[in-house]
Design a protein around this motif. Structure first.
Motif, short mmCIF file in Angstrom:
data_model
loop_
_atom_site.label_atom_id
_atom_site.label_comp_id
_atom_site.label_asym_id
_atom_site.label_seq_id
_atom_site.Cartn_x
_atom_site.Cartn_y
_atom_site.Cartn_z
N VAL A 40 0.87 -1.17 0.00
CA VAL A 40 0.00 0.00 0.00
C VAL A 40 0.90 1.23 0.00
N HIS A 64 -0.49 -5.50 5.77
CA HIS A 64 -0.01 -4.84 4.57
C HIS A 64 1.38 -4.26 4.79
N VAL A 66 3.26 -1.07 4.12
CA VAL A 66 2.78 0.28 3.85
C VAL A 66 3.96 1.22 3.61
N PRO A 104 0.30 -2.41 -6.60
CA PRO A 104 0.00 -1.96 -5.25
C PRO A 104 -1.29 -1.15 -5.20
N THR A 105 -1.84 -1.04 -4.00
CA THR A 105 -2.88 -0.07 -3.76
C THR A 105 -2.22 1.29 -3.57
N VAL A 107 -2.99 5.06 -2.25
CA VAL A 107 -3.90 5.89 -1.48
C VAL A 107 -3.37 7.32 -1.53
N LEU A 279 -9.41 -1.68 0.58
CA LEU A 279 -8.29 -2.60 0.34
C LEU A 279 -8.78 -4.00 -0.01
N SER A 282 -8.71 -5.02 -3.64
CA SER A 282 -7.46 -5.22 -4.35
C SER A 282 -7.44 -6.60 -5.00
#
Length: 285
Positions: A40, A64, A66, A104-105, A107, A279, A282
């Motif tokens: 993330v 996750h 991050v 990846p996510t 944000v 999430l 995903s």
């Protein structure tokens, strides 16, 4: 215990990037990493830094990995005279590539949200899941220049204490309550205070930062997208939400009651709950 790693670029990074990449002008961004699991990436807003998101990162870290990133001209990342959303998106794309992250996510809050959207529209294969926090792909009136001018009007190096800097800054801000947030950018460098923001470049970039790139007109990101916004925020109104489907057809909207623009700080539990729901969209959950 959650392990926190720091990654701050050095001169070698710039040399390696120049030698190995044919893409222009991508900067090697600084970041912190915590946790383990699917990646993330969190992108902060204007005048912020990745460190502002440590609490959220720790909440996600059990499941996750991050990355809290400092965008160009902020935090520990390099400075550049150029600052627009296409350039910042390229910085993040280069980070994803250098870290060998797969879908990846991403944000992004406010300026970071526009950067995340620009990345998804220019390099959709780099983004597995997009989460936009309290911003829309539209043009806004200039809200930032008074803050840049307030910080630039203070000779921080000549002042003896953070208290004095805060007092003078508070007197000059259109919203005095934002002074503590801005003061997170005040550092002690060589026995004097200085801003770790490239205020000159940010000031010149305000028109571009208030807008959304016209070059992205007609592009779409088909992947999962979530807009998380505060019910009391004036950054995301009904007309702004209506701007998402054309560019982000898989967008879902999550409204956090009782929150303004700083959704993650004003309603942290509700925000993390909403983020976890996002999430779950995903690839691979």
């Amino acid at each position: 215990m959650i392990k926190l790693e720091h990654r701050i670029p050095d001169a070698t990074d710039a040399t390696d990037a120049a030698a190995s990449s044919v893409r222009p002008a991508a900067l090697q961004l600084a970041f912190e990493v915590t946790g383990d699991g699917p990646a993330v990436i969190i992108l902060h807003g204007l005048f912020g830094s990745g460190g502002n998101w440590r609490t959220v990162a720790r909440a996600l870290a059990p499941r996750h990995r991050v990355y809290c990133v400092d965008l160009r001209n902020h935090g520990n990342s390099p400075w550049s005279d150029s600052m627009d959303y296409l350039a910042m998106a390229e910085d993040v794309r280069a980070l994803i590539e250098s870290q060998r992250l797969s879908s990846p996510t991403v944000v992004g809050h406010s300026m970071g949200g526009k950067t995340a959207m620009a990345l998804a529209l220019t390099s959709p294969s780099c983004v597995g899941n997009l989460v936009v926090v309290d911003i829309a792909p539209v043009a806004y009136a200039d809200r930032f220049t008074p803050y840049v001018e307030a910080m630039r009007s203070i000779d921080a190096a000549a002042l003896a204490s953070r208290t004095e800097v805060q007092r003078r800054l508070t007197e000059r801000l259109p919203e005095p309550a934002t002074a503590p947030f801005l003061l997170q950018n005040l550092i002690n460098r060589n026995d004097h205070f200085d801003w770790r923001l490239n205020l000159a470049a940010i000031g010149l970039a305000v028109p571009a930062l208030s807008d959304f790139p016209a070059a992205l007109q007609g592009r779409r990101f088909e992947g999962p997208t979530t807009l998380i916004h505060g019910s009391a925020s004036d950054y995301v109104r009904a007309a702004d939400i209506a701007a998402f489907p054309e560019r982000f057809p898989a967008c879902r909207v999550h409204t956090i009651e009782g929150a303004g623009h700083w959704v993650h700080a004003e309603q942290p539990r509700a925000f993390v709950d909403a983020l976890n729901q996002a999430l779950a969209r995903s690839p691979g959950g």
